[in-house]
Design an enzyme around this catalytic site. Structure first.
Site, PDB file in Angstrom:
ATOM      1  N   CYS A   1      32.492  72.792  42.762  1.00  0.00           N
ATOM      2  CA  CYS A   1      33.379  71.724  42.279  1.00  0.00           C
ATOM      3  C   CYS A   1      34.020  72.024  40.917  1.00  0.00           C
ATOM      4  CB  CYS A   1      32.616  70.406  42.287  1.00  0.00           C
ATOM      5  SG  CYS A   1      33.706  68.976  42.280  1.00  0.00           S
TER       6      CYS A   1
ATOM      7  N   HIS B   1      28.574  69.321  46.714  1.00  0.00           N
ATOM      8  CA  HIS B   1      27.382  69.045  45.915  1.00  0.00           C
ATOM      9  C   HIS B   1      26.262  68.705  46.888  1.00  0.00           C
ATOM     10  CE1 HIS B   1      29.346  68.734  41.988  1.00  0.00           C
ATOM     11  NE2 HIS B   1      30.304  68.027  42.553  1.00  0.00           N
TER      12      HIS B   1
HETATM   13  N1  GLN Z   1      36.154  67.079  37.243  1.00  0.00           N
HETATM   14  C1  GLN Z   1      36.452  67.538  38.536  1.00  0.00           C
HETATM   15  C2  GLN Z   1      37.169  66.555  39.423  1.00  0.00           C
HETATM   16  O1  GLN Z   1      36.933  65.353  39.370  1.00  0.00           O
HETATM   17  C3  GLN Z   1      35.177  68.054  39.179  1.00  0.00           C
HETATM   18  C4  GLN Z   1      34.194  67.005  39.568  1.00  0.00           C
HETATM   19  C5  GLN Z   1      32.905  67.551  40.099  1.00  0.00           C
HETATM   20  O2  GLN Z   1      32.449  68.631  39.720  1.00  0.00           O
HETATM   21  N2  GLN Z   1      32.264  66.757  40.954  1.00  0.00           N
HETATM   22  O3  GLN Z   1      37.973  66.982  40.182  1.00  0.00           O
END
Ligand code: GLN
Length: 240
Positions: free
Chosen positions: A94, A191
């Protein structure tokens, strides 16, 4: 045999228990008699990617991604890029995934220039893409995970996705691509953490890391009864 893992920014990028990926890799290697050494590569600590067999970077919020930027550009970016192009095994999740690309434009208009190790970019929108989802890799591995991102990722020409979305959003909610697969770099929005729930995916990374260091080696099979049960339940409840 010993496999060395560099865990990048473990204290900053650890959304939804992404650290569990390191635990899964370690357990699955230890169970096969392979030793594992994991080093935490935090802010301010330099590292040489040649010293490692697997690089791991987890997810974070826009805030952490911004805070890390200066540190990333003080040498870690070149080491990561060298590892990716040299065929080292890397798993990026992510926010960590987004950081491998050219830039991330947050939904409120801030542009973060990233390392550009691979040809892709990410643009955020206010509406987040959230939920349990699944995708299929080219080997036919069905990966189940959980996504929560504002960023929409668009791959450049010639960049192969890690998989095709079975259900959920994936890279951008439009083109059914999910993540990136480049040499032995695996990047995903998943995740969960992703590896404990997807032992086949974990073993794919392990076998590539071992092959890089010791040559092609058949991995002993492990008892994945519990993992199979968990996956079946996730599939039944959320996916199919
Ligand atoms: N900040 C990023 C987004 O919202 C990644 C979020 C995350 O790692 N879950 O796209």
């Amino acid at each position: 045999m010993i496999i060395k893992i560099a865990h990048l920014y473990p204290d900053m990028l650890n959304l939804y228990g992404d650290r569990g990926n390191i635990i899964a890799l370690t357990q699955r290697m230890n169970a096969r008699g392979i030793d594992v050494q994991t080093d935490a590569i935090t802010m301010g600590k330099s590292f040489n990617s040649d010293d490692y067999d697997i690089l791991f970077i987890g997810g974070g919020q826009d805030f952490e991604q911004d805070v890390l930027l200066d540190d990333l550009k003080r040498g870690k970016d070149t080491e990561i890029s060298k590892a990716i192009h040299g065929g080292k095994v890397m798993l990026a999740i992510c926010g960590g995934y987004q950081m491998l690309g050219k830039y991330y434009k947050t939904y409120d208009g801030k542009k973060l220039e990233y390392m550009g190790a691979l040809d892709f970019y990410t643009e955020g929108k206010e509406e987040r893409m959230i939920g349990n989802y699944a995708f299929k890799t080219k080997e036919g591995i069905e990966v189940v995970g959980f996504e929560n991102h504002s960023g929409r990722t668009y791959l450049g020409k010639g960049i192969e996705p890690l998989g095709r979305v079975i259900k959920g959003y994936g890279n951008n909610g439009e083109d059914k691509t999910e993540g990136i697969r480049f040499k032995n770099t695996f990047a995903t929005y998943s995740h969960g953490p992703v590896l404990p729930k997807n032992p086949q995916f974990a073993d794919l990374l392990i076998s590539k890391a071992i092959e890089n260091k010791y040559g092609k080696t058949e991995l002993a099979s492990l008892d994945d009864t519990l993992e199979a049960k968990a996956r079946k339940q996730v599939m039944k409840l959320y996916i199919k």
